[in-house]
Design a protein around this motif. Sequence first.
Motif: not given
Length: 79
Positions: A27, A25, A33, A30
Amino acid sequence: MKLTYDPRYNVAYIYLQEKTAQVETIQVSDQMNVDIAPNGTIYGIELLNAHQQLGADSQEKLIVVNEALGKSAEIQLAL
């Protein structure tokens, strides 16, 4: 492809493919993902604060359009 939305947590997940391999995963921001396999295959995208990201703040709905068929469907998004 499948899109799920959980109004309890305001999270959406776009499944591009069924997970057949271990994924990492990443990012992206914010609020986003991406699940990606070592070979570069993208399996899905998670949207945090999905209500806003899906553009539903003013409409309270998501519109899915199939351009090839000229058809659309509306999905209500409730908080």
